[in-house]
Design a protein around this motif. Structure first.
Motif, PDB file in Angstrom:
ATOM      1  N   MET A  41       0.905  -1.070  -0.061  1.00 11.94           N
ATOM      2  CA  MET A  41      -0.037  -0.248   0.024  1.00 11.94           C
ATOM      3  C   MET A  41       0.760   1.166   0.143  1.00 11.94           C
ATOM      4  SD  MET A  41      -3.049  -0.998  -0.028  1.00 11.94           S
ATOM      5  CE  MET A  41      -2.602  -2.179  -1.304  1.00 11.94           C
ATOM      6  N   VAL A  42       1.912   1.283   0.786  1.00 21.63           N
ATOM      7  CA  VAL A  42       2.551   2.398   0.799  1.00 21.63           C
ATOM      8  C   VAL A  42       3.469   2.655  -0.478  1.00 21.63           C
ATOM      9  CG1 VAL A  42       4.954   3.312   1.793  1.00 21.63           C
ATOM     10  CG2 VAL A  42       3.155   2.341   3.237  1.00 21.63           C
ATOM     11  N   LEU A  43       4.153   1.369  -1.090  1.00 14.35           N
ATOM     12  CA  LEU A  43       4.712   1.556  -2.430  1.00 14.35           C
ATOM     13  C   LEU A  43       3.842   2.191  -3.434  1.00 14.35           C
ATOM     14  CD1 LEU A  43       7.105   0.854  -4.427  1.00 14.35           C
ATOM     15  CD2 LEU A  43       6.148  -1.468  -4.500  1.00 14.35           C
ATOM     16  N   TYR A  46       2.349   6.109  -1.850  1.00 15.64           N
ATOM     17  CA  TYR A  46       3.110   7.145  -1.413  1.00 15.64           C
ATOM     18  C   TYR A  46       4.439   7.209  -2.482  1.00 15.64           C
ATOM     19  CZ  TYR A  46       0.208   7.602   2.779  1.00 15.64           C
ATOM     20  OH  TYR A  46      -0.692   8.047   3.641  1.00 15.64           O
ATOM     21  N   THR A  47       5.119   5.822  -2.453  1.00 20.28           N
ATOM     22  CA  THR A  47       6.315   6.029  -3.435  1.00 20.28           C
ATOM     23  C   THR A  47       6.040   6.304  -4.803  1.00 20.28           C
ATOM     24  OG1 THR A  47       7.272   4.201  -2.065  1.00 20.28           O
ATOM     25  CG2 THR A  47       8.447   4.542  -3.830  1.00 20.28           C
ATOM     26  N   TRP A  48       4.816   5.457  -5.314  1.00 21.05           N
ATOM     27  CA  TRP A  48       4.543   5.591  -6.869  1.00 21.05           C
ATOM     28  C   TRP A  48       3.415   6.864  -7.061  1.00 21.05           C
ATOM     29  CZ3 TRP A  48       4.107  -0.148  -8.298  1.00 21.05           C
ATOM     30  CH2 TRP A  48       5.348  -0.606  -8.427  1.00 21.05           C
ATOM     31  N   GLY A  49       2.942   7.288  -6.018  1.00 22.53           N
ATOM     32  CA  GLY A  49       1.813   8.353  -5.970  1.00 22.53           C
ATOM     33  C   GLY A  49       0.503   7.953  -6.840  1.00 22.53           C
ATOM     34  N   MET A  50       0.213   6.772  -6.847  1.00 19.16           N
ATOM     35  CA  MET A  50      -0.697   6.431  -7.536  1.00 19.16           C
ATOM     36  C   MET A  50      -2.247   6.368  -6.838  1.00 19.16           C
ATOM     37  SD  MET A  50       0.673   2.978  -9.740  1.00 19.16           S
ATOM     38  CE  MET A  50       2.045   3.162 -10.837  1.00 19.16           C
ATOM     39  N   GLY A  51      -3.410   6.260  -7.579  1.00 20.06           N
ATOM     40  CA  GLY A  51      -4.635   6.412  -6.769  1.00 20.06           C
ATOM     41  C   GLY A  51      -5.367   5.564  -6.453  1.00 20.06           C
TER      42      GLY A  51
END
Length: 428
Positions: A41-43, A46-51
């Motif tokens: 979920m973080v990846l 936050y890391t990839w900034g997806m929705g």
């Protein structure tokens, strides 16, 4: 038998060497699953900034295999035994987690690996249920299922905390590698159980003589469920519960916001649900053999549904509920949820013979996963078309009405218990 069951304590289980080793399998595997989920979920977020669409696709990849492959996985467990399936599941998932560390650099690759891991996991649960039945005497099965559930419920609370702390200093990919290590540790414990979990020779020879194709094996498992009223009732009650909960679970944070609480309140409230689940699991272990298991599920469903309706009413309350009051409400709701889930696990293990347990338990898993996929969008639709509380009202009414119907069905079955299938008493 009943008197012996009543005086059995949970601590007595840990005098069994095989059960202690089984917990050594279960704990690291459960931790690996949950820190993996947090890292994913973080990846993505936050890391990839997806929705939301990308997150939903990952969740679908984690859930769909349990619906598609649950029954074939259960047939596999019944054919080759719990030990080899548990070990292979742990080893392959460890390898997949290492693969995530090296190759999960795009959404497509991540979804592929999540789908593969979930496909392998589909066989783990029925193998775990069969292992419990082989490792634990019949008069201790309710307590064993309670401990199993306690471990899983505990990891839902503590693994996200551990994962969140690690993600503050590590990348999600490093957490994937740690998850692989947890699975590997579980596999080492599993190796020590292979001798205890081996299939009985008599059972194996009989299966070789009667072995049909996969379709006939599936029909046999489904027919057994249909012809066993107490098993069928337990599955009906757990399915109603799962459908009801996932109607509102996706909009729980929105409800908390509607009550005037800040976003930071979500953590304590969700934590209260988890702690309530642990308390409920302990209570079930203490009283599980003193009361009819179906009656416990009915009680949990009725009062859990009632509290869900109350939770939906909170935004309309003329007097705002404080954070502590909301935590108390969800804490009690967590207790009642365990009065549904733990007895269901005990019913499955007690009412099913070893040679069918993989298939029967996997059917339950398939139904629950399928209802999860269905109820989440229905709940979102209800919230969008009316108001945020509507999924809570719908879920609560479904649980409470289902409990009343379940009570009538349970009473119609009579007080005499079904004869329990023959179980292995190997506890070395």
């Amino acid at each position: 038998m009943q008197d012996e069951a009543v005086t059995t304590s949970v601590l007595a289980l840990f005098k069994l060497s095989a059960f202690r080793r089984f917990i050594g399998v279960l704990v690291p595997a459960a931790f690996a699953d949950w820190i993996d989920f947090i890292a994913i979920m973080v990846l993505v977020n936050y890391t990839w900034g997806m929705g939301a669409t990308e997150v939903a696709s990952v969740i679908m990849a984690a859930t769909l295999p349990r619906v598609l492959f649950g029954l074939p996985a259960g047939i596999l467990v019944d054919r080759i035994g719990a030990g080899p399936v548990l070990l292979a599941s742990l080893v392959i998932r460890a390898a997949v987690m290492v693969g995530m560390f090296f190759f999960a650099n795009t959404l497509a690759l991540l979804i592929t690996l999540v789908f593969l891991k979930s496909t392998i996991s589909a066989a783990f649960m029925p193998a775990q249920q069969l292992a419990l039945k082989k490792l634990v005497p019949s008069n201790m099965l309710t307590q064993a299922v309670s401990v199993d559930h306690f471990v899983i419920q505990s990891t839902k609370i503590f693994a996200p905390v551990l994962g969140g702390a690690l993600l503050a200093i590590w990348s999600p990919h490093n957490v994937f590698l740690l998850g692989g290590l947890f699975f590997a540790v579980g596999a080492l414990f599993c190796v020590t159980l292979l001798g205890v979990l081996k299939k009985d020779k008599v059972s194996s020879e009989a299966e070789q003589e009667n072995k049909g194709n996969v379709l006939s094996d599936a029909k046999e498992g489904l027919a057994y469920i249909w012809k066993t009223p107490r098993l069928l009732l337990g599955m009906a009650l757990i399915c109603l519960f799962i459908f009801s909960v996932f109607l509102y679970e996706a909009v729980l944070l929105l409800l908390i916001k509607e009550t005037g609480q800040p976003g930071a309140s979500a953590g304590p409230i969700i934590g209260a649900i988890g702690v309530g689940g642990l308390v409920g699991t302990y209570l079930t272990a203490k009283i599980g053999d003193r009361i009819n298991l179906h009656l416990m599920m009915v009680i949990g469903s009725f009062f859990g549904g009632t509290l869900t309706i109350v939770a939906g009413w909170l935004p309309f309350s003329p007097e705002p509920f404080t954070l502590n009051e909301q935590m108390a409400l969800w804490f009690v709701a967590g207790i009642f949820s365990s009065l549904i889930t733990v007895p269901y696990g005990a019913i499955i293990v007690k009412q099913t013979p070893e040679e069918l347990l993989g298939r029967v338990s996997s059917v339950g898993e398939m139904l629950q996963s399928g209802l999860t996929l269905i109820s989440i969008p229905i709940g979102a639709f209800l919230a969008e078309q009316w108001f945020v509380s509507m999924p809570f009202f719908a879920g609560g009414v479904t649980m409470s009405v289902g409990a009343v119907i379940g009570l009538v069905a349970a009473l119609s079955l009579g007080k005499a218990p079904d004869p329990e299938p023959v179980v292995s008493e190997e506890v070395v």
